[in-house]
Scaffold this active site. Structure first.
Site, PDB file in Angstrom:
ATOM      1  N   HIS A  81      -8.396   0.719   1.892  1.00  0.00           N
ATOM      2  CA  HIS A  81      -8.057   0.575   3.313  1.00  0.00           C
ATOM      3  C   HIS A  81      -8.717   1.680   4.148  1.00  0.00           C
ATOM      4  O   HIS A  81      -8.051   2.384   4.907  1.00  0.00           O
ATOM      5  CB  HIS A  81      -6.542   0.592   3.516  1.00  0.00           C
ATOM      6  CG  HIS A  81      -6.137  -0.100   4.793  1.00  0.00           C
ATOM      7  ND1 HIS A  81      -4.856  -0.559   5.016  1.00  0.00           N
ATOM      8  CD2 HIS A  81      -6.840  -0.414   5.922  1.00  0.00           C
ATOM      9  CE1 HIS A  81      -4.775  -1.109   6.225  1.00  0.00           C
ATOM     10  NE2 HIS A  81      -5.981  -1.033   6.793  1.00  0.00           N
TER      11      HIS A  81
ATOM     12  N   GLU B 230       0.856  -1.174   0.000  1.00  0.00           N
ATOM     13  CA  GLU B 230       0.000   0.000   0.000  1.00  0.00           C
ATOM     14  C   GLU B 230       0.900   1.235   0.000  1.00  0.00           C
ATOM     15  O   GLU B 230       1.853   1.295   0.775  1.00  0.00           O
ATOM     16  CB  GLU B 230      -0.915   0.012   1.225  1.00  0.00           C
ATOM     17  CG  GLU B 230      -1.945  -1.101   1.219  1.00  0.00           C
ATOM     18  CD  GLU B 230      -2.884  -1.080   2.414  1.00  0.00           C
ATOM     19  OE1 GLU B 230      -2.725  -0.180   3.280  1.00  0.00           O
ATOM     20  OE2 GLU B 230      -3.782  -1.922   2.496  1.00  0.00           O
TER      21      GLU B 230
END
Length: 315
Positions: free
Chosen positions: A271, A253
């Site tokens: 997320h 990420e």
């Protein structure tokens, strides 16, 4: 007059944390090097790194508070060596993440995307070709029965689901426990991942495990991106073993594009399932409370390095 300086790493709502920290604390949202040098506390967002270099630039630091529970970007060992507790906020986002699991489960089970397309494109007559499924009477398989996993189980009961749970670290209650992961996978209509990411759990959901999946089941990952193998997951979708996949977490990420993301039966969020308005307020409050506890000489509620004080004592 303030006695302590606490800094933010990343966006932190000063109006929320200020009253918790108290009048004797100056909270700095965008610290300069000079302010960092005198800071005794830091409230750190999940995407900000706390490494040895940062700790050298903050020689007076007494506490680090991470919003959330992941400490992948925090050098916990270096903090412990200096006697600095790494406060975490495990309770603030649990309910929000659990709701996110069911948002994805409902979206995929009720086939909202293809049904929306039918209405939008004037294909009403084809509605029987896209049958919606049910959560009522279905089996939910929870991998990882911690705070979030338990809350997911509570919500599942309200939907009339049967719950099975597998946890390699902490066995679930006997009424939910499934000792064999393959058995749980084979029995689950919805499979949701909430176990920590370790060397043993990386790519836990791989080609071999997905071969045991109940045909047509839904897979949801709101835990850690590295828990599943995206290539194997895409293959299971294309073969029909999985009917849908929901992903809120990725590895790495920020995420790099993968062909899995293009499949029409995949729903993606960046997320954010634990970052609802209420959850963010709660995590800021819990982080600030942890900082205030240390500055006042109290023990914080939750830390990632429970031996931090012993390390300091032995230094």
């Amino acid at each position: 007059m303030s006695e302590h300086v606490v800094v933010a790493l990343g966006p932190v709502d000063a109006d929320t944390v200020g009253p918790v920290l108290g009048e004797r604390v100056t909270f700095v949202t965008d610290p300069t090097p000079d302010e960092l040098a005198i800071a005794e506390g830091a409230i750190v967002r999940a995407d900000r790194q706390v490494d040895g270099d940062f700790l050298q630039r903050a020689p007076r630091l007494r506490v680090i508070a991470r919003t959330g529970v992941g400490v992948d970007l925090v050098d916990v060992a270096a903090a412990s060596a200096r006697g600095i507790p790494v406060v975490i906020t495990p309770n603030s986002g649990s309910r929000a993440v659990a709701e996110g699991v069911f948002a994805m489960a409902l979206h995929l089970t009720k086939r909202l995307r293809p049904l929306t397309d039918l209405v939008r494109n004037g294909r009403w007559a084809e509605r029987n070709a896209v049958p919606a499924g049910d959560l009522d009477g279905a089996t939910l398989g929870i991998v990882g029965y911690g705070r979030i996993g338990r809350r997911v189980g509570e919500l599942a009961a309200a939907f009339g689901m049967r719950t099975l749970a597998y946890d390699p670290f902490s066995p679930p209650p006997p009424e939910f426990a499934c000792a064999d992961l393959s058995e749980l996978v084979g029995a689950s209509d919805v499979l949701t991942l909430h176990t920590p990411l370790t060397e043993d759990t990386r790519h836990l959901v791989d080609e071999r495990l997905l071969a045991h999946v109940k045909p047509g089941s839904v897979l949801i990952n709101c835990g850690r991106g590295g828990l599943l193998d995206p290539a194997a997951t895409l293959a299971a979708l294309e073969s029909g073993r999985l009917s849908g996949v929901g992903l809120d977490v990725f590895d790495p990420e920020p995420v790099r594009h993968h062909p899995l993301f293009d499949h029409p039966d995949v729903v993606l969020t960046p997320h954010v399932m634990g970052m609802t308005r209420r959850a963010m307020t709660l995590t800021f409050v819990d982080a600030a409370r942890g900082v205030a506890d240390i500055l006042a000489g109290r023990s914080p509620a939750a830390v990632a390095n429970p031996d931090w004080n012993q390390r300091k004592a032995s230094a």
